[in-house]
Motif scaffolding. Structure first.
Motif, PDB file in Angstrom:
ATOM      1  N   GLU A  28       1.499   9.171 -25.706  1.00 22.19           N
ATOM      2  CA  GLU A  28       0.601   8.106 -25.276  1.00 22.19           C
ATOM      3  C   GLU A  28       1.365   6.950 -24.635  1.00 22.19           C
ATOM      4  O   GLU A  28       0.880   6.337 -23.696  1.00 22.19           O
ATOM      5  CB  GLU A  28      -0.200   7.594 -26.477  1.00 22.19           C
ATOM      6  N   ARG A  29       2.560   6.665 -25.125  1.00 24.35           N
ATOM      7  CA  ARG A  29       3.342   5.552 -24.575  1.00 24.35           C
ATOM      8  C   ARG A  29       3.682   5.798 -23.111  1.00 24.35           C
ATOM      9  O   ARG A  29       3.592   4.905 -22.273  1.00 24.35           O
ATOM     10  CB  ARG A  29       4.621   5.383 -25.400  1.00 24.35           C
ATOM     11  N   ALA A  30       4.087   7.016 -22.776  1.00 19.33           N
ATOM     12  CA  ALA A  30       4.402   7.351 -21.393  1.00 19.33           C
ATOM     13  C   ALA A  30       3.153   7.256 -20.522  1.00 19.33           C
ATOM     14  O   ALA A  30       3.205   6.757 -19.387  1.00 19.33           O
ATOM     15  CB  ALA A  30       4.988   8.761 -21.310  1.00 19.33           C
ATOM     16  N   THR A  31       2.038   7.704 -21.048  1.00 17.30           N
ATOM     17  CA  THR A  31       0.779   7.644 -20.299  1.00 17.30           C
ATOM     18  C   THR A  31       0.376   6.200 -20.037  1.00 17.30           C
ATOM     19  O   THR A  31      -0.034   5.843 -18.923  1.00 17.30           O
ATOM     20  CB  THR A  31      -0.335   8.366 -21.068  1.00 17.30           C
ATOM     21  N   ARG A  32       0.498   5.350 -21.061  1.00 20.53           N
ATOM     22  CA  ARG A  32       0.140   3.938 -20.891  1.00 20.53           C
ATOM     23  C   ARG A  32       1.107   3.247 -19.938  1.00 20.53           C
ATOM     24  O   ARG A  32       0.703   2.384 -19.147  1.00 20.53           O
ATOM     25  CB  ARG A  32       0.117   3.229 -22.249  1.00 20.53           C
ATOM     26  N   ARG A  33       2.384   3.594 -19.998  1.00 16.91           N
ATOM     27  CA  ARG A  33       3.353   2.994 -19.082  1.00 16.91           C
ATOM     28  C   ARG A  33       3.003   3.355 -17.630  1.00 16.91           C
ATOM     29  O   ARG A  33       3.061   2.509 -16.734  1.00 16.91           O
ATOM     30  CB  ARG A  33       4.774   3.443 -19.426  1.00 16.91           C
ATOM     31  N   GLY A  61       4.927  -5.035 -27.136  1.00 17.88           N
ATOM     32  CA  GLY A  61       4.571  -5.367 -25.776  1.00 17.88           C
ATOM     33  C   GLY A  61       3.181  -4.842 -25.441  1.00 17.88           C
ATOM     34  O   GLY A  61       2.569  -4.100 -26.211  1.00 17.88           O
ATOM     35  N   ILE A  62       2.691  -5.219 -24.263  1.00 19.70           N
ATOM     36  CA  ILE A  62       1.340  -4.829 -23.851  1.00 19.70           C
ATOM     37  C   ILE A  62       1.209  -3.309 -23.811  1.00 19.70           C
ATOM     38  O   ILE A  62       0.197  -2.751 -24.242  1.00 19.70           O
ATOM     39  CB  ILE A  62       1.013  -5.436 -22.473  1.00 19.70           C
ATOM     40  N   ILE A  63       2.236  -2.639 -23.296  1.00 17.45           N
ATOM     41  CA  ILE A  63       2.179  -1.182 -23.193  1.00 17.45           C
ATOM     42  C   ILE A  63       2.091  -0.540 -24.570  1.00 17.45           C
ATOM     43  O   ILE A  63       1.318   0.403 -24.788  1.00 17.45           O
ATOM     44  CB  ILE A  63       3.388  -0.649 -22.410  1.00 17.45           C
ATOM     45  N   ASP A  64       2.846  -1.033 -25.512  1.00 18.22           N
ATOM     46  CA  ASP A  64       2.912  -0.412 -26.834  1.00 18.22           C
ATOM     47  C   ASP A  64       1.757  -0.794 -27.746  1.00 18.22           C
ATOM     48  O   ASP A  64       1.439  -0.046 -28.680  1.00 18.22           O
ATOM     49  CB  ASP A  64       4.227  -0.799 -27.519  1.00 18.22           C
ATOM     50  N   ARG A  82       0.833  -1.207   0.000  1.00 14.31           N
ATOM     51  CA  ARG A  82       0.000   0.000   0.000  1.00 14.31           C
ATOM     52  C   ARG A  82       0.872   1.263   0.000  1.00 14.31           C
ATOM     53  O   ARG A  82       0.567   2.247  -0.683  1.00 14.31           O
ATOM     54  CB  ARG A  82      -0.912   0.005   1.223  1.00 14.31           C
ATOM     55  N   ALA A  83       1.944   1.228   0.788  1.00 12.76           N
ATOM     56  CA  ALA A  83       2.856   2.373   0.819  1.00 12.76           C
ATOM     57  C   ALA A  83       3.526   2.553  -0.544  1.00 12.76           C
ATOM     58  O   ALA A  83       3.719   3.688  -1.014  1.00 12.76           O
ATOM     59  CB  ALA A  83       3.908   2.171   1.906  1.00 12.76           C
ATOM     60  N   LEU A  84       3.865   1.435  -1.191  1.00 12.54           N
ATOM     61  CA  LEU A  84       4.422   1.496  -2.547  1.00 12.54           C
ATOM     62  C   LEU A  84       3.409   2.114  -3.501  1.00 12.54           C
ATOM     63  O   LEU A  84       3.751   2.953  -4.348  1.00 12.54           O
ATOM     64  CB  LEU A  84       4.803   0.092  -3.009  1.00 12.54           C
ATOM     65  N   GLU A  85       2.147   1.724  -3.362  1.00 12.37           N
ATOM     66  CA  GLU A  85       1.099   2.262  -4.229  1.00 12.37           C
ATOM     67  C   GLU A  85       0.996   3.780  -4.091  1.00 12.37           C
ATOM     68  O   GLU A  85       0.839   4.497  -5.092  1.00 12.37           O
ATOM     69  CB  GLU A  85      -0.236   1.610  -3.873  1.00 12.37           C
ATOM     70  N   THR A  86       1.111   4.276  -2.869  1.00  9.63           N
ATOM     71  CA  THR A  86       1.051   5.720  -2.647  1.00  9.63           C
ATOM     72  C   THR A  86       2.182   6.437  -3.375  1.00  9.63           C
ATOM     73  O   THR A  86       1.974   7.478  -4.019  1.00  9.63           O
ATOM     74  CB  THR A  86       1.118   6.020  -1.140  1.00  9.63           C
ATOM     75  N   LYS A  87       3.385   5.896  -3.270  1.00  7.78           N
ATOM     76  CA  LYS A  87       4.541   6.514  -3.925  1.00  7.78           C
ATOM     77  C   LYS A  87       4.436   6.425  -5.449  1.00  7.78           C
ATOM     78  O   LYS A  87       4.797   7.374  -6.162  1.00  7.78           O
ATOM     79  CB  LYS A  87       5.830   5.853  -3.445  1.00  7.78           C
ATOM     80  N   VAL A  88       3.956   5.295  -5.957  1.00 12.59           N
ATOM     81  CA  VAL A  88       3.808   5.136  -7.400  1.00 12.59           C
ATOM     82  C   VAL A  88       2.753   6.092  -7.936  1.00 12.59           C
ATOM     83  O   VAL A  88       2.941   6.733  -8.983  1.00 12.59           O
ATOM     84  CB  VAL A  88       3.460   3.666  -7.741  1.00 12.59           C
ATOM     85  N   ASP A  89       1.629   6.211  -7.236  1.00  7.34           N
ATOM     86  CA  ASP A  89       0.581   7.132  -7.680  1.00  7.34           C
ATOM     87  C   ASP A  89       1.106   8.564  -7.760  1.00  7.34           C
ATOM     88  O   ASP A  89       0.825   9.295  -8.726  1.00  7.34           O
ATOM     89  CB  ASP A  89      -0.611   7.066  -6.724  1.00  7.34           C
ATOM     90  N   ALA A  90       1.871   8.959  -6.735  1.00  6.39           N
ATOM     91  CA  ALA A  90       2.418  10.326  -6.715  1.00  6.39           C
ATOM     92  C   ALA A  90       3.415  10.521  -7.856  1.00  6.39           C
ATOM     93  O   ALA A  90       3.428  11.577  -8.513  1.00  6.39           O
ATOM     94  CB  ALA A  90       3.085  10.601  -5.374  1.00  6.39           C
ATOM     95  N   PHE A  91       4.234   9.519  -8.105  1.00  3.64           N
ATOM     96  CA  PHE A  91       5.225   9.629  -9.178  1.00  3.64           C
ATOM     97  C   PHE A  91       4.572   9.722 -10.549  1.00  3.64           C
ATOM     98  O   PHE A  91       4.936  10.565 -11.377  1.00  3.64           O
ATOM     99  CB  PHE A  91       6.183   8.434  -9.122  1.00  3.64           C
ATOM    100  N   VAL A  92       3.602   8.843 -10.797  1.00  2.00           N
ATOM    101  CA  VAL A  92       2.949   8.835 -12.107  1.00  2.00           C
ATOM    102  C   VAL A  92       2.189  10.136 -12.343  1.00  2.00           C
ATOM    103  O   VAL A  92       2.161  10.670 -13.462  1.00  2.00           O
ATOM    104  CB  VAL A  92       2.017   7.614 -12.234  1.00  2.00           C
TER     105      VAL A  92
END
Length: 400
Positions: A198-203, A135-138, A63-73
């Motif tokens: 779009e690639r950065a957004t999807r990543r 890949g899935i992202i692309d 959950r703490a990782l999720e918080t940091k990832v959300d803020a980074f993205v």
């Protein structure tokens, strides 16, 4: 490819708890005394609490990782990426100590394939088509809408390395491919910046969804071990104590033997291939391996420690075994302590330690850890024999 390891290992033939099955195997030579049964039940209660605390900490740190990832993205920056990476590293400690609860069709085994599977094919997740396939992202045409359901559906769809979920996918998305034995991967934060369109957004969306699914899966396993519920923990503790003991021994033996000594150390030692390193993107492998060894020791000693929480101290499996054979119990305590010491002594980064000739310090340390873990596994097999528990060979996936 699958390899059958010729290590002595207590892989018992019990069916999963809660399913129809024959009567549990009890020793034909010695019926447990009341004192032995009481001690064993106390150790099994500690075992269940160890599982609950470990998975609780794993879910909390995710959950703490999720918080940091959300803020980074939401606002990509070098500092934000560093914080997300540090959160991932912190999240690994509690999860790795829970791997001792695998390998016997417990709650984790239904979900582990999308939680901690490795190695992964990076191009399956984030490939530009250089290998002939996006890949899935692309591939926005084939996968126009990314979702947790889609990532779960695509996991291992095309083979054992076509992994789309879990810790190591998140690790890859945070660090990128590690191309050097001198340090980890070095993905730039700009991979998530708007200029990549779009690639950065999807990543970024993919990263957030992968962490969201990881949290959900860990909370599911945590709840299966929660006290006071009609769940796996209740069934485990209500089962015949010899049956539950067999499951605990199987988890310890399978993790220490075929998985650690075999899959995670011997394969890397033999091949010297970076893709056979457990956390190859972040260079966190030695820490991962050490926490795995600590998890086995936690079960043996009935202890668990986590930062900021009161330590758990209860009857350990070694205490229960001592009621039947104090010599074997002492031997197991010594063996697990030596395994932790030898694994911890492997120099980091692991991908550099495994290189060179067999006299190189890193390879000597890896070989010593393998030997210690094999000795530990043999001791567990002797304990299984002391309880007349059935043994069977173990089949473990061998990475290409």
């Amino acid at each position: 490819m699958v390899r059958t390891w010729a290590l002595l290992l207590p892989c018992l033939t019990f069916a999963p708890l809660g399913c129809n099955r024959s009567q549990p195997t009890e020793s034909s030579e010695r019926v447990p005394s009341a004192a032995e049964t009481a001690r064993l039940r106390a150790a099994l209660a500690t075992y269940a609490e160890l599982a609950y605390r470990g998975y609780s900490d794993a879910a909390r740190s995710a959950r703490a990782l999720e918080t940091k990832v959300d803020a980074f993205v939401a606002n990509p920056s070098a500092a934000g990426l560093a914080e997300a990476r540090n959160a991932w590293l912190r999240a690994r400690h509690p999860y790795q100590q829970t791997e001792v609860f695998r390998f016997y069709d417990g709650p984790i085994d239904a979900l582990e394939m999308r939680i901690n599977t490795w190695p992964i094919d990076e191009a399956y997740v984030d490939g530009t088509g250089q290998t002939g396939k996006l890949g899935i992202i692309d591939d926005g045409k084939l996968y126009p809408e990314l979702s947790t359901e889609l990532l779960a559906k695509l996991n291992a769809k095309e083979g054992e390395t076509s992994i789309s979920t879990g810790y190591h996918v998140v690790e890859f998305l945070l660090w990128g491919t590690d191309t050097s034995a001198e340090g980890p991967g070095d993905r730039p934060y700009t991979d998530y910046a708007g200029k990549d369109g779009e690639r950065a957004t999807r990543r970024g969306r993919y990263l957030r969804l992968a962490v969201e699914l990881l949290v959900r899966d860990l909370e599911t396993v945590r709840d299966a071990w929660a006290p006071g519920r009609d769940n796996y923990r209740a069934k485990f503790l209500a089962s015949p104590p010899m049956e539950a003991l067999g499951l605990a021994i199987k988890g310890m033996g399978a993790l220490g033997g075929p998985e650690l000594a075999g899959e995670r150390l011997s394969v890397a030692y033999e091949t010297k291939a970076q893709e056979n390193e457990h956390s190859c993107f972040s260079d966190n492998t030695v820490s991962d391996l050490t926490d795995d060894a600590l998890g086995i020791q936690n079960v043996c000693l009935g202890r668990y420690e986590a930062p900021g929480e009161p330590p758990l101290r209860g009857a350990g499996l070694c205490d229960a075994v001592a009621q039947r054979d104090s010599g074997l119990a002492g031997q197991l305590r010594k063996a697990v302590a030596q395994s932790v010491e030898r694994v911890r002594a492997i120099p980091s980064p692991f991908d550099r330690a495994m290189l060179g000739d067999d006299a190189a310090p890193g390879r000597v340390a890896i070989k010593a850890a393998i030997t210690a873990l094999e000795d530990q596994t043999a001791t567990l097999a002797a304990i299984a024999a002391a309880y007349d528990l059935k043994l069977a060979p173990v089949r473990v996936k061998n990475h290409p």
